[in-house]
Design a protein around this motif. Structure first.
Motif, PDB file in Angstrom:
ATOM      1  N   SER A 154      56.479 113.101  98.680  1.00 55.71           N
ATOM      2  CA  SER A 154      55.177 113.060  99.357  1.00 55.71           C
ATOM      3  C   SER A 154      54.371 111.849  98.897  1.00 55.71           C
ATOM      4  O   SER A 154      53.545 111.323  99.646  1.00 55.71           O
ATOM      5  CB  SER A 154      54.408 114.352  99.109  1.00 55.71           C
ATOM      6  N   VAL A 155      54.613 111.386  97.660  1.00 52.13           N
ATOM      7  CA  VAL A 155      53.919 110.191  97.174  1.00 52.13           C
ATOM      8  C   VAL A 155      54.363 108.974  97.984  1.00 52.13           C
ATOM      9  O   VAL A 155      53.548 108.143  98.394  1.00 52.13           O
ATOM     10  CB  VAL A 155      54.203 109.987  95.669  1.00 52.13           C
ATOM     11  N   GLU A 157      55.724 109.080 100.983  1.00 56.38           N
ATOM     12  CA  GLU A 157      55.242 109.313 102.355  1.00 56.38           C
ATOM     13  C   GLU A 157      53.790 108.844 102.466  1.00 56.38           C
ATOM     14  O   GLU A 157      53.409 108.158 103.412  1.00 56.38           O
ATOM     15  CB  GLU A 157      55.350 110.808 102.662  1.00 56.38           C
ATOM     16  N   ALA A 158      52.984 109.196 101.450  1.00 60.10           N
ATOM     17  CA  ALA A 158      51.580 108.795 101.472  1.00 60.10           C
ATOM     18  C   ALA A 158      51.471 107.277 101.387  1.00 60.10           C
ATOM     19  O   ALA A 158      50.707 106.657 102.132  1.00 60.10           O
ATOM     20  CB  ALA A 158      50.821 109.454 100.335  1.00 60.10           C
ATOM     21  N   ALA A 159      52.251 106.651 100.495  1.00 63.35           N
ATOM     22  CA  ALA A 159      52.190 105.203 100.341  1.00 63.35           C
ATOM     23  C   ALA A 159      52.494 104.518 101.672  1.00 63.35           C
ATOM     24  O   ALA A 159      51.791 103.600 102.096  1.00 63.35           O
ATOM     25  CB  ALA A 159      53.180 104.748  99.269  1.00 63.35           C
ATOM     26  N   ARG A 160      53.539 105.009 102.346  1.00 62.47           N
ATOM     27  CA  ARG A 160      53.906 104.436 103.633  1.00 62.47           C
ATOM     28  C   ARG A 160      52.820 104.716 104.664  1.00 62.47           C
ATOM     29  O   ARG A 160      52.407 103.837 105.412  1.00 62.47           O
ATOM     30  CB  ARG A 160      55.233 105.054 104.098  1.00 62.47           C
ATOM     31  N   GLY A 161      52.356 105.960 104.676  1.00 62.33           N
ATOM     32  CA  GLY A 161      51.369 106.367 105.671  1.00 62.33           C
ATOM     33  C   GLY A 161      50.036 105.657 105.517  1.00 62.33           C
ATOM     34  O   GLY A 161      49.283 105.525 106.472  1.00 62.33           O
ATOM     35  N   MET A 162      49.736 105.186 104.294  1.00 62.82           N
ATOM     36  CA  MET A 162      48.480 104.474 104.068  1.00 62.82           C
ATOM     37  C   MET A 162      48.618 102.994 104.421  1.00 62.82           C
ATOM     38  O   MET A 162      47.671 102.226 104.300  1.00 62.82           O
ATOM     39  CB  MET A 162      48.059 104.551 102.596  1.00 62.82           C
ATOM     40  N   GLY A 163      49.849 102.573 104.751  1.00 63.28           N
ATOM     41  CA  GLY A 163      50.042 101.192 105.131  1.00 63.28           C
ATOM     42  C   GLY A 163      50.345 100.268 103.967  1.00 63.28           C
ATOM     43  O   GLY A 163      50.009  99.087 103.989  1.00 63.28           O
ATOM     44  N   MET A 164      50.992 100.800 102.937  1.00 61.94           N
ATOM     45  CA  MET A 164      51.445  99.941 101.839  1.00 61.94           C
ATOM     46  C   MET A 164      52.747  99.298 102.287  1.00 61.94           C
ATOM     47  O   MET A 164      53.598  99.964 102.865  1.00 61.94           O
ATOM     48  CB  MET A 164      51.732 100.813 100.609  1.00 61.94           C
ATOM     49  N   VAL A 173      53.867 101.530  92.869  1.00 66.12           N
ATOM     50  CA  VAL A 173      54.077 102.986  92.877  1.00 66.12           C
ATOM     51  C   VAL A 173      55.427 103.360  92.272  1.00 66.12           C
ATOM     52  O   VAL A 173      55.511 104.067  91.275  1.00 66.12           O
ATOM     53  CB  VAL A 173      53.962 103.545  94.313  1.00 66.12           C
TER      54      VAL A 173
END
Lengths: 254, 314
Positions: A154-155, A157-164, A173
């Motif tokens: 999920s970390v 997923e969040a990194a990708r979803g935030m546009g990193m 990360v």
């Protein structure tokens, strides 16, 4: 709460006490081996010479560290690099291959690597560096893979979803989160190799293995003890230093 | 404004989303509801391109999402997931400031924005800014998750079962906070959940999905009053859906002016739901309630017949 916070940030001295003590003992022994002559005389009463005479212990220690250090540096660059590559989308196909190759690397006895490396690289320091490199790769590759794959999906997923982007995600990360596990691998690799490097003396590399090999060949137990004690202290110094680094790194991971 | 036109997603031979068309208006909270595997999360993740759609078009403010650079697109869309996905090695403040930092905002502006968001989500800066995620409760962590999603003030928010992992009490308070936030911020929100009560309570538009298709969409009340088929009806709680409808209607909408008749002893606040009024009647063994305002002053009355919406009140 306050107690655990305190336990996580101890004063520098408390934290580094053990490695510093081991390091002090190591240097004291390397400088002052001659002072222990009566002790070694008692161990080896039949020999004329009881302190290894062919080189300064400090020089041997330096060369030993250099060989292990160069091998470790190469192993970290290659091992971490390879593990990072095969966990990227583009390199994922090579993941099983790398895991197998690294496992095979460790089933190879270092002596066999030395025997094979000498005809190619000649006598001296290079064969031992190659042997240590091959031998030390597995723990690093294995732990880097485990560390990267063990990150909570999920970390990522969040990194990708935030546009990193891929590179910031890796550097900010993934590597920081995998660092404690990677460091544990480097620690295993380096500690094993400090002992294994002594084998280099059999192919002409001059390091802390030299007194041991020379002692065995000439039947002089005192030489063996001197080499072994220094190698042991070096391993303890480095290992406890790594342990502290791991503790510092693992503070906020789960 | 988000518009999906005939969007299909296939994973190998499996069709996860099947020619789905959906329009989410600006400022609207649209809840996608359905059983597991109905394609609701896939639909959500196609909007910020975490999953690329196979066919059809997805428009965002008139532009196809494919025309955007992936990262630019995602930085413009807030994203909240069930397991929060907070970076465990970063403090709360740093986690919240992630997207502004990716957008290279100047540091003082980031700090200001982070503090503003922490205040907005009820996280006192002094006690939370320097905490690490493992020191937070589930509810606090998800507040940070929401703050992080709102950090760069995106117009669109995608929420994938954001409150699914929380205990019922925390969940309800976060739902109330989201309702409150939304009434102030007017974001365009797509919200995936399998909790029908959550969807009914939050959504402006409710979209019921099954096997990659939309079975029915409309306002919560429209669906409750007129479910398209047995599946929608059972998703809405079967016979219980009458009570759910009652839970969406305020007493003030059904009450009558105080009559000269004897005033009823049992009281109910004006802004309570019909569901709560019914509970009061049941508890007090009364078929008539006095409706009171915030100061406990009688302002009207509500009879059982009136509450259930019988034609005439006699």
């Amino acid at each position: 709460m306050s107690e655990s916070t305190f336990a996580r940030c101890p004063a520098a001295w408390t934290l580094w006490r053990a490695p510093l003590i081991w390091c002090g003992l190591l240097l004291a022994l390397a400088f002052g081996m001659a002072a222990l002559e009566p002790l070694f005389r008692a161990v080896e009463p039949g020999s004329r010479q009881v302190i290894y005479p062919h080189a300064e212990f400090l020089t041997l220690l330096g060369r030993h560290l250099l060989v292990v250090g160069v091998a470790a540096l190469l192993a970290v660059v290659i091992g971490v690099g390879a593990a990072v590559l095969v966990t990227r989308p583009a390199g994922r196909d090579f993941l099983p291959l790398l895991a197998q190759a690294a496992s095979m690397g460790q089933t190879f006895p270092p002596v066999a690597v030395l025997a094979l490396a000498v005809p190619v690289l000649g006598f001296g320091t290079w064969p031992i560096i190659v042997a240590l490199l091959l031998y030390g790769l597995l723990p690093i590759v294995r732990n880097t893979l485990a560390g990267l794959q063990g990150i909570d999906p999920s970390v990522l997923e969040a990194a990708r979803g935030m546009g990193m982007g891929g590179v910031p995600q890796l550097l900010q990360v993934e590597l920081p989160l995998a660092a404690p596990v990677i460091l544990a691998g480097i620690r295993t690799s380096v500690t094993i190799n400090i002992a294994t490097a002594a084998l280099g003396a059999t192919v002409g590399a001059s390091n802390l293995g030299a007194p041991i090999i020379s002692g065995i060949v000439n039947g002089n137990t005192a030489y063996v003890l001197q080499g072994a004690a220094l190698i042991g202290l070096l391993a303890l110094t480095v290992d406890s230093a790594f342990e502290r680094c791991q503790r510092l790194l693992g503070r906020h991971g789960r | 404004m988000i518009e999906l036109i005939e969007v299909t997603k296939r994973f190998g031979s499996e069709t996860a989303v099947d020619r789905l068309s959906l329009r989410v208006e600006k400022g609207e909270l649209c809840a996608l509801v359905g059983t597991s595997g109905c394609g609701k999360s896939t639909t959500l993740r196609m909007i910020n391109r975490l999953i690329e759609h196979s066919e059809g078009e997805i428009h965002l403010e008139g532009r196809q999402v494919r025309e955007f650079d992936e990262q630019t697109l995602r930085r413009r869309i807030g994203y909240v997931i069930q397991s929060t996905g907070l970076f465990p090695h970063w403090t709360v403040a740093r986690n919240i400031g992630l997207v502004p930092r990716l957008l290279r905002w100047p540091a003082p502006r980031i700090r200001e924005r982070v503090e503003e968001l922490m205040a907005l989500l009820g996280l006192p800066v002094d006690s939370f800014a320097d905490k690490y995620p493992h020191q937070l409760s589930g509810g606090q962590a998800q507040r940070v998750g929401v703050a992080r999603a709102l950090a760069a003030d995106p117009d669109i928010l995608l929420m994938d079962e954001p409150f699914g992992a929380l205990d019922p009490i925390t969940r309800e308070s976060l739902q109330a906070e989201l309702r409150d936030l939304q009434s102030r911020l007017h974001k365009t929100i797509v919200f995936v959940t399998h909790d029908m009560d959550e969807a009914l309570g939050l959504a402006d538009r409710l979209v019921v999905m099954k096997a990659g298709r939309i079975v029915q969409q409309g306002s919560p009340l429209e669906l409750l009053r007129d479910p398209a088929d047995d599946f929608v009806a059972s998703m809405l709680g079967g016979d219980d859906r009458g009570l759910k409808e009652a839970a969406l209607t305020r007493v003030s909408e059904r009450m009558l002016p105080l009559s000269p008749r004897l005033i009823a002893r049992a009281r109910v606040p004006r802004d309570a739901t019909l569901h709560q009024a019914l509970a009061v009647m049941f508890r007090e063994h009364a078929d008539r309630l006095t409706v009171v305002d915030e100061d406990d002053m009688p302002v009207g009355e509500l009879s059982l017949r009136r509450l259930v919406g019988a034609r005439r009140d006699e």
